[in-house]
Write an enzyme that holds these catalytic residues in place. Structure first.
Site, PDB file in Angstrom:
ATOM      1  N   SER A 143      74.061  12.280   4.885  1.00 39.12           N
ATOM      2  CA  SER A 143      74.654  13.554   4.475  1.00 39.12           C
ATOM      3  C   SER A 143      76.114  13.331   4.135  1.00 39.12           C
ATOM      4  CB  SER A 143      74.561  14.572   5.616  1.00 39.12           C
ATOM      5  OG  SER A 143      75.299  15.738   5.300  1.00 39.12           O
ATOM      6  N   TYR A 157      75.909  16.727  14.367  1.00 32.83           N
ATOM      7  CA  TYR A 157      75.055  16.369  13.219  1.00 32.83           C
ATOM      8  C   TYR A 157      75.787  15.391  12.298  1.00 32.83           C
ATOM      9  CZ  TYR A 157      72.891  17.138   8.601  1.00 32.83           C
ATOM     10  OH  TYR A 157      72.326  16.980   7.367  1.00 32.83           O
TER      11      TYR A 157
HETATM   12  P1  NAP Z   1      64.336  20.969   6.335  1.00 34.38           P
HETATM   13  O1  NAP Z   1      64.063  21.765   5.125  1.00 34.38           O
HETATM   14  O2  NAP Z   1      64.790  21.640   7.595  1.00 34.38           O
HETATM   15  O3  NAP Z   1      63.059  20.040   6.649  1.00 34.38           O
HETATM   16  C1  NAP Z   1      63.100  19.195   7.746  1.00 34.38           C
HETATM   17  C2  NAP Z   1      61.867  18.311   7.735  1.00 34.38           C
HETATM   18  O4  NAP Z   1      61.999  17.373   8.829  1.00 34.38           O
HETATM   19  C3  NAP Z   1      60.579  19.069   7.969  1.00 34.38           C
HETATM   20  O5  NAP Z   1      59.564  18.410   7.255  1.00 34.38           O
HETATM   21  C4  NAP Z   1      60.367  18.903   9.480  1.00 34.38           C
HETATM   22  O6  NAP Z   1      59.002  19.001   9.878  1.00 34.38           O
HETATM   23  C5  NAP Z   1      60.869  17.504   9.684  1.00 34.38           C
HETATM   24  N1  NAP Z   1      61.282  17.212  11.065  1.00 34.38           N
HETATM   25  C6  NAP Z   1      62.190  17.861  11.821  1.00 34.38           C
HETATM   26  N2  NAP Z   1      62.289  17.291  13.030  1.00 34.38           N
HETATM   27  C7  NAP Z   1      61.401  16.259  13.036  1.00 34.38           C
HETATM   28  C8  NAP Z   1      61.017  15.299  13.997  1.00 34.38           C
HETATM   29  N3  NAP Z   1      61.564  15.268  15.225  1.00 34.38           N
HETATM   30  N4  NAP Z   1      60.056  14.405  13.678  1.00 34.38           N
HETATM   31  C9  NAP Z   1      59.487  14.421  12.433  1.00 34.38           C
HETATM   32  N5  NAP Z   1      59.810  15.305  11.486  1.00 34.38           N
HETATM   33  C10 NAP Z   1      60.767  16.209  11.781  1.00 34.38           C
HETATM   34  O7  NAP Z   1      65.483  19.869   6.054  1.00 34.38           O
HETATM   35  P2  NAP Z   1      66.106  19.350   4.667  1.00 34.38           P
HETATM   36  O8  NAP Z   1      67.250  20.228   4.331  1.00 34.38           O
HETATM   37  O9  NAP Z   1      65.061  19.059   3.693  1.00 34.38           O
HETATM   38  O10 NAP Z   1      66.745  17.975   5.191  1.00 34.38           O
HETATM   39  C11 NAP Z   1      66.106  16.716   5.027  1.00 34.38           C
HETATM   40  C12 NAP Z   1      67.134  15.632   5.313  1.00 34.38           C
HETATM   41  O11 NAP Z   1      68.230  15.790   4.412  1.00 34.38           O
HETATM   42  C13 NAP Z   1      67.727  15.688   6.708  1.00 34.38           C
HETATM   43  O12 NAP Z   1      67.905  14.392   7.228  1.00 34.38           O
HETATM   44  C14 NAP Z   1      69.068  16.361   6.488  1.00 34.38           C
HETATM   45  O13 NAP Z   1      70.002  15.998   7.483  1.00 34.38           O
HETATM   46  C15 NAP Z   1      69.434  15.830   5.121  1.00 34.38           C
HETATM   47  N6  NAP Z   1      70.428  16.651   4.435  1.00 34.38           N
HETATM   48  C16 NAP Z   1      70.144  17.941   4.069  1.00 34.38           C
HETATM   49  C17 NAP Z   1      71.133  18.680   3.426  1.00 34.38           C
HETATM   50  C18 NAP Z   1      70.915  20.114   2.966  1.00 34.38           C
HETATM   51  O14 NAP Z   1      71.887  20.740   2.510  1.00 34.38           O
HETATM   52  N7  NAP Z   1      69.734  20.665   3.090  1.00 34.38           N
HETATM   53  C19 NAP Z   1      72.375  18.105   3.173  1.00 34.38           C
HETATM   54  C20 NAP Z   1      72.615  16.804   3.561  1.00 34.38           C
HETATM   55  C21 NAP Z   1      71.630  16.077   4.190  1.00 34.38           C
HETATM   56  P3  NAP Z   1      58.418  20.396  10.517  1.00 34.38           P
HETATM   57  O15 NAP Z   1      58.458  21.397   9.427  1.00 34.38           O
HETATM   58  O16 NAP Z   1      57.030  20.052  10.931  1.00 34.38           O
HETATM   59  O17 NAP Z   1      59.330  20.717  11.665  1.00 34.38           O
END
Ligand code: NAP
Length: 248
Positions: A143, A157
């Site tokens: 991130s 985080y």
């Molecule tokens: P999201 O929409 O909240 O989705 C999270 C995903 O991770 C879901 O598939 C969830 O599964 C899974 N997950 C959560 N805890 C888990 C665990 N303990 N074991 C296995 N799977 C788990 O998140 P996102 O925004 O797509 O983020 C994905 C990645 O991108 C993350 O690493 C996040 O830090 C990074 N990121 C996101 C942003 C942003 O702005 N969105 C920015 C920078 C970085 P369930 O649905 O089954 O819980």
């Protein structure tokens, strides 16, 4: 034989977009999820509807026994892994550091750091020429928070992503001679459900005027960068990072 990719947290948000794009590029995809089986099945169904191969794999990546079981299921159902995306990640309610409980810190670091280490370990055991494998590639979804620190929101985080970036650098050097490339992608502010976990579903729109490109990013824009790192065009790229953060 198609190559095999595991996307942790592949059921929603950025991970789901990576899983769908990977399937279109010919990968058989393991779609890992933690709790929402229906979301994972929807991604698998969408991939199969386009003629691709995918399986849903339940595991909490922070739990070693569950990670071992997930990799065994991947071996059995799709074959040996060629590509790992450490994408699963969590954040919790926005707060200052002085309000954070030990339990919260443990949850965030266990999922975002230890989970990525455990999955990378299992992938290296299967990919590395040192263990008789053919090589492979790993992409860690970090991130922009690793650079910015996320003050007043979630420094825990941000720190977990800093640790992930250091793992990317160290592991990339460790396994490069064994045919494995390891890189990172640092998304900025992307439209997903994750911001609701921090208590602010509308966070992207609140912040977008301060982003140089003046908008939030899409999950497809992150998936495109991740897939480039797996491509032959990135064959000489290891230990590096792509910022997908609108200029931030
Ligand atoms: P999201 O929409 O909240 O989705 C999270 C995903 O991770 C879901 O598939 C969830 O599964 C899974 N997950 C959560 N805890 C888990 C665990 N303990 N074991 C296995 N799977 C788990 O998140 P996102 O925004 O797509 O983020 C994905 C990645 O991108 C993350 O690493 C996040 O830090 C990074 N990121 C996101 C942003 C942003 O702005 N969105 C920015 C920078 C970085 P369930 O649905 O089954 O819980």
């Amino acid at each position: 034989m198609s190559k095999v990719m595991l996307v942790t947290g592949g059921s929603r948000g950025i991970g789901a977009a990576i899983a769908r794009l990977a399937a279109r590029r010919g990968y058989a995809v393991g779609v890992n999820y933690h709790a929402q089986a229906g979301a994972a099945q929807a991604v698998v169904d969408a991939i199969r509807a386009e003629g691709g191969r995918a399986v849903a794999l339940q595991a909490d990546v922070s739990q070693e026994a569950q990670v071992l079981r997930m990799f065994q299921a991947l071996d059995d159902e799709l074959g040996r892994i060629d590509a790992l995306v450490n994408n699963a990640g969590i954040l919790e309610q926005q707060m200052r550091v002085e309000a954070m409980s030990a339990e919260r810190l443990q949850r965030v670091l266990a999922t975002n750091v230890i989970g990525a280490f455990l999955c990378a370990r299992e992938a290296v055991r299967r990919m590395s020429t040192r263990h008789g494998g053919p090589g492979g590639a790993i992409v860690n979804v970090s991130s922009a928070a690793a650079r910015l620190g996320s003050p007043n929101e979630y420094v825990d985080y941000a720190a977990s992503k800093g640790a992930l970036d250091t793992m990317t650098i160290g592991l990339s050097k460790e396994v490069a001679p064994e045919g494995i490339r390891v890189n990172g992608v640092r998304p900025g502010t992307i439209y997903t459900d994750m911001h609701a976990s921090g208590g602010e579903p509308g966070r992207v729109d609140r912040l977008k005027s301060a982003i140089p490109l003046r908008r939030g990013g899409t999950v497809e824009e992150v998936a495109g960068a991740v897939m480039w790192l797996f491509s032959d065009e990135a064959g000489y790229t290891s230990g590096s990072f792509i910022e997908v953060s609108g200029g931030n």
